[in-house]
Each structure stands twice: as C-alpha cells, then as structure tokens.
Design a protein around this motif. Sequence first.
Motif, PDB file in Angstrom:
ATOM      1  N   GLN A  90     147.699  26.374  42.596  1.00  0.00           N
ATOM      2  CA  GLN A  90     148.050  27.793  42.688  1.00  0.00           C
ATOM      3  C   GLN A  90     147.333  28.468  43.857  1.00  0.00           C
ATOM      4  OE1 GLN A  90     148.256  29.949  38.779  1.00  0.00           O
ATOM      5  NE2 GLN A  90     147.696  27.947  37.957  1.00  0.00           N
ATOM      6  N   ALA A  91     146.087  28.073  44.093  1.00  0.00           N
ATOM      7  CA  ALA A  91     145.354  28.648  45.225  1.00  0.00           C
ATOM      8  C   ALA A  91     146.008  28.249  46.538  1.00  0.00           C
ATOM      9  CB  ALA A  91     143.900  28.194  45.184  1.00  0.00           C
ATOM     10  N   ARG A  92     146.434  27.015  46.638  1.00  0.00           N
ATOM     11  CA  ARG A  92     147.112  26.563  47.863  1.00  0.00           C
ATOM     12  C   ARG A  92     148.397  27.368  48.087  1.00  0.00           C
ATOM     13  NH1 ARG A  92     145.265  25.047  51.961  1.00  0.00           N
ATOM     14  NH2 ARG A  92     144.206  23.219  51.116  1.00  0.00           N
ATOM     15  N   ALA A  93     149.149  27.583  47.032  1.00  0.00           N
ATOM     16  CA  ALA A  93     150.379  28.355  47.165  1.00  0.00           C
ATOM     17  C   ALA A  93     150.093  29.786  47.605  1.00  0.00           C
ATOM     18  CB  ALA A  93     151.141  28.347  45.840  1.00  0.00           C
ATOM     19  N   ALA A  94     149.004  30.352  47.096  1.00  0.00           N
ATOM     20  CA  ALA A  94     148.665  31.736  47.426  1.00  0.00           C
ATOM     21  C   ALA A  94     148.064  31.876  48.812  1.00  0.00           C
ATOM     22  CB  ALA A  94     147.696  32.285  46.380  1.00  0.00           C
ATOM     23  N   LEU A  95     147.310  30.881  49.246  1.00  0.00           N
ATOM     24  CA  LEU A  95     146.526  30.988  50.475  1.00  0.00           C
ATOM     25  C   LEU A  95     147.196  30.370  51.690  1.00  0.00           C
ATOM     26  CD1 LEU A  95     143.113  30.075  48.843  1.00  0.00           C
ATOM     27  CD2 LEU A  95     143.743  32.330  49.711  1.00  0.00           C
ATOM     28  N   GLY A  96     148.154  29.488  51.468  1.00  0.00           N
ATOM     29  CA  GLY A  96     148.838  28.840  52.582  1.00  0.00           C
ATOM     30  C   GLY A  96     148.175  27.548  53.007  1.00  0.00           C
ATOM     31  N   ASP A  97     148.819  26.878  53.934  1.00  0.00           N
ATOM     32  CA  ASP A  97     148.391  25.545  54.333  1.00  0.00           C
ATOM     33  C   ASP A  97     147.085  25.534  55.122  1.00  0.00           C
ATOM     34  OD1 ASP A  97     150.625  24.486  53.141  1.00  0.00           O
ATOM     35  OD2 ASP A  97     151.793  24.372  55.000  1.00  0.00           O
ATOM     36  N   SER A  98     146.740  26.636  55.753  1.00  0.00           N
ATOM     37  CA  SER A  98     145.592  26.626  56.648  1.00  0.00           C
ATOM     38  C   SER A  98     144.252  26.780  55.944  1.00  0.00           C
ATOM     39  CB  SER A  98     145.733  27.725  57.703  1.00  0.00           C
ATOM     40  OG  SER A  98     145.735  29.002  57.089  1.00  0.00           O
ATOM     41  N   ALA A  99     144.239  27.215  54.700  1.00  0.00           N
ATOM     42  CA  ALA A  99     142.977  27.430  53.986  1.00  0.00           C
ATOM     43  C   ALA A  99     142.246  26.111  53.771  1.00  0.00           C
ATOM     44  CB  ALA A  99     143.241  28.101  52.642  1.00  0.00           C
ATOM     45  N   ALA A 100     140.943  26.118  54.035  1.00  0.00           N
ATOM     46  CA  ALA A 100     140.112  24.919  53.858  1.00  0.00           C
ATOM     47  C   ALA A 100     139.685  24.823  52.405  1.00  0.00           C
ATOM     48  CB  ALA A 100     138.908  24.970  54.790  1.00  0.00           C
ATOM     49  N   LEU A 101     140.619  24.369  51.591  1.00  0.00           N
ATOM     50  CA  LEU A 101     140.462  24.296  50.140  1.00  0.00           C
ATOM     51  C   LEU A 101     140.266  22.841  49.733  1.00  0.00           C
ATOM     52  CD1 LEU A 101     140.686  25.621  47.301  1.00  0.00           C
ATOM     53  CD2 LEU A 101     143.164  25.285  47.479  1.00  0.00           C
ATOM     54  N   GLY A 102     139.111  22.536  49.152  1.00  0.00           N
ATOM     55  CA  GLY A 102     138.794  21.165  48.792  1.00  0.00           C
ATOM     56  C   GLY A 102     138.695  20.948  47.299  1.00  0.00           C
ATOM     57  N   ALA A 103     138.533  19.698  46.934  1.00  0.00           N
ATOM     58  CA  ALA A 103     138.340  19.306  45.540  1.00  0.00           C
ATOM     59  C   ALA A 103     137.038  18.543  45.428  1.00  0.00           C
ATOM     60  CB  ALA A 103     139.499  18.434  45.056  1.00  0.00           C
ATOM     61  N   GLY A 104     136.242  18.887  44.428  1.00  0.00           N
ATOM     62  CA  GLY A 104     134.944  18.253  44.258  1.00  0.00           C
ATOM     63  C   GLY A 104     134.824  17.466  42.971  1.00  0.00           C
ATOM     64  N   THR A 105     133.686  16.797  42.816  1.00  0.00           N
ATOM     65  CA  THR A 105     133.425  15.878  41.707  1.00  0.00           C
ATOM     66  C   THR A 105     134.501  14.799  41.666  1.00  0.00           C
ATOM     67  OG1 THR A 105     132.637  17.867  40.545  1.00  0.00           O
ATOM     68  CG2 THR A 105     132.507  15.783  39.369  1.00  0.00           C
ATOM     69  N   ILE A 106     134.825  14.282  42.844  1.00  0.00           N
ATOM     70  CA  ILE A 106     135.818  13.214  42.963  1.00  0.00           C
ATOM     71  C   ILE A 106     135.107  11.886  42.724  1.00  0.00           C
ATOM     72  CG2 ILE A 106     137.451  12.071  44.513  1.00  0.00           C
ATOM     73  CD1 ILE A 106     138.330  14.870  43.750  1.00  0.00           C
ATOM     74  N   LEU A 107     135.488  11.215  41.648  1.00  0.00           N
ATOM     75  CA  LEU A 107     134.806   9.983  41.250  1.00  0.00           C
ATOM     76  C   LEU A 107     135.616   8.728  41.522  1.00  0.00           C
ATOM     77  CD1 LEU A 107     133.349  11.169  37.817  1.00  0.00           C
ATOM     78  CD2 LEU A 107     132.162  11.040  40.023  1.00  0.00           C
ATOM     79  N   THR A 108     136.931   8.839  41.464  1.00  0.00           N
ATOM     80  CA  THR A 108     137.785   7.653  41.560  1.00  0.00           C
ATOM     81  C   THR A 108     138.894   7.881  42.590  1.00  0.00           C
ATOM     82  OG1 THR A 108     139.369   8.408  39.889  1.00  0.00           O
ATOM     83  CG2 THR A 108     137.419   7.227  39.095  1.00  0.00           C
ATOM     84  N   THR A 109     139.554   6.804  42.957  1.00  0.00           N
ATOM     85  CA  THR A 109     140.716   6.922  43.838  1.00  0.00           C
ATOM     86  C   THR A 109     141.816   7.725  43.171  1.00  0.00           C
ATOM     87  OG1 THR A 109     140.162   4.804  44.865  1.00  0.00           O
ATOM     88  CG2 THR A 109     142.396   5.618  45.192  1.00  0.00           C
ATOM     89  N   ASP A 110     141.979   7.570  41.871  1.00  0.00           N
ATOM     90  CA  ASP A 110     142.979   8.367  41.151  1.00  0.00           C
ATOM     91  C   ASP A 110     142.669   9.858  41.273  1.00  0.00           C
ATOM     92  OD1 ASP A 110     144.366   6.118  40.381  1.00  0.00           O
ATOM     93  OD2 ASP A 110     143.564   6.070  38.338  1.00  0.00           O
ATOM     94  N   ASP A 111     141.380  10.223  41.171  1.00  0.00           N
ATOM     95  CA  ASP A 111     140.990  11.621  41.371  1.00  0.00           C
ATOM     96  C   ASP A 111     141.400  12.096  42.762  1.00  0.00           C
ATOM     97  OD1 ASP A 111     139.749  11.777  38.879  1.00  0.00           O
ATOM     98  OD2 ASP A 111     137.728  11.430  39.672  1.00  0.00           O
ATOM     99  N   ALA A 112     141.161  11.254  43.759  1.00  0.00           N
ATOM    100  CA  ALA A 112     141.477  11.616  45.137  1.00  0.00           C
ATOM    101  C   ALA A 112     142.973  11.841  45.311  1.00  0.00           C
ATOM    102  CB  ALA A 112     140.984  10.531  46.083  1.00  0.00           C
ATOM    103  N   VAL A 113     143.783  10.942  44.754  1.00  0.00           N
ATOM    104  CA  VAL A 113     145.239  11.064  44.857  1.00  0.00           C
ATOM    105  C   VAL A 113     145.704  12.356  44.196  1.00  0.00           C
ATOM    106  CG1 VAL A 113     147.432  10.084  44.110  1.00  0.00           C
ATOM    107  CG2 VAL A 113     145.643   8.586  45.010  1.00  0.00           C
ATOM    108  N   ALA A 114     145.199  12.616  42.986  1.00  0.00           N
ATOM    109  CA  ALA A 114     145.616  13.814  42.257  1.00  0.00           C
ATOM    110  C   ALA A 114     145.203  15.078  43.001  1.00  0.00           C
ATOM    111  CB  ALA A 114     145.017  13.804  40.859  1.00  0.00           C
ATOM    112  N   ALA A 115     144.006  15.060  43.592  1.00  0.00           N
ATOM    113  CA  ALA A 115     143.526  16.233  44.330  1.00  0.00           C
ATOM    114  C   ALA A 115     144.383  16.487  45.556  1.00  0.00           C
ATOM    115  CB  ALA A 115     142.065  16.038  44.718  1.00  0.00           C
TER     116      ALA A 115
END
Length: 212
Positions: free
Chosen positions: A65-90
């Motif tokens: 939802q934040a990505r949709a609101a902020l657009g493609d240029s926002a430097a929006l990351g995902a943290g507490t990434i533990l697995t490759t599956d987490d990375a794919v989902a993020a």
Amino acid sequence: MTERPSDEARDARFVEMLAERRVVAIVRGRDADAALRTVITLFEEGIGLVEVSLVTAGALDVIRQARAALGDSAALGAGTILTTDDAVAAEEAGASYLVTPAVTKAVSYGRLPVLAGAFTPTEVVAALNAGATAIKLFPAFHGGEQYLRALRDPFPHVPFVPVGGVSADAATAYLRAGAVAVGVGSPLVGDAADGGSLAALKDRIRAFKDLP
C-alpha cells in the motif's frame, strides 16, 4: 522498454542514497494501518529511506500500500529478511531494497540491494562475499562509534550503517566516525506504528533531519 541497470550501478546508487539521506527509518508495529500512516508520514516529512520490518503486522500489505501511495521512486525497503522466500515476497510487495539482521541466505538474493547485518570482522567479510551492498552494523550500541572507527581501519571502503540504540546524538557521533548513514527505529519512530501520535513523530523527525 527501460533497460534495467547493472547490479554494480544499482548498488552504487543505493550507497549514494544512503550517503545523501543519512537516516534509514525502521518501522515495526502492531497496527498495520498505523504502520502505513507512519511510513507515509516519514517520507512526507523528509526521511528519504524507510524500512518496514517483516515483524510488523501485515508488513507485506503495508509495503504494497505504501508503494502504491508513494510511487516507484520512494526508497522503501523491507527488513528482518531471513530467507530467500522473505526476499521474494518483499520484492513482489514493492520493496526496493532488503535489510537482514545477520548474514542470512537472503544476502545472496541478487535482485535488490541488500543492507546486511554483521558485527564482527568475520561477519563483515562473510556478508561482503555473499553479495551485500552495505553493512548494517548491528547491534551498534555494543561497541559505539569507537568500535565503528576500529572496523573502518581494515575496511575503509565498506559502507557501514550502524543500527541499534541510535539516538540523534549517537547518530551524529556515528556519522562523524565514518558511517555512511544510520538506521533508527524507536528513537525516531517511537510508538507511531502502534497507533501513537503522528504529531510527536513529526517532532522526532525534525531532530533527525537537523543532524549536523
């Protein structure tokens, strides 16, 4: 069709953003709606890098939802990434970079810049060898800025981002000690992502925006 930048160019740009913006806000919360409002407020008030931890309630939906609101240029990351599956989902949710708490398999994901958690020199080397773009020095409060200075002697060109107990005063000390940026959770975000005051959040944002 726009050509995708090379991994080297992508990673270099991420490090440049860290150096330019200096603060990565870390959002963790028990209320998904409040977490979303917090993310948007951080960006609107001038914090240019925001990480949504996957421990946040509805984290992937918050990112989406934040990505949709902020657009493609926002430097929006995902943290507490533990697995490759987490990375794919993020990535699928819209994260443009990943943050790990340690040298996990996700550091080698390869499709997004990775701010990889490490503390000892051995962990720093392991993270770099796995493909880390920058090093999240965590938990930074165990060594403080003196430990960062010591690490930079053998690793002068490594972009370090101290995380853990980083107040505004500590952030200034880390930046003066050579950190490319700092990662800040509760000293900046407070209880906003649990439903706390956005006005108080804006006051804290001003303190971190005014870093010397």
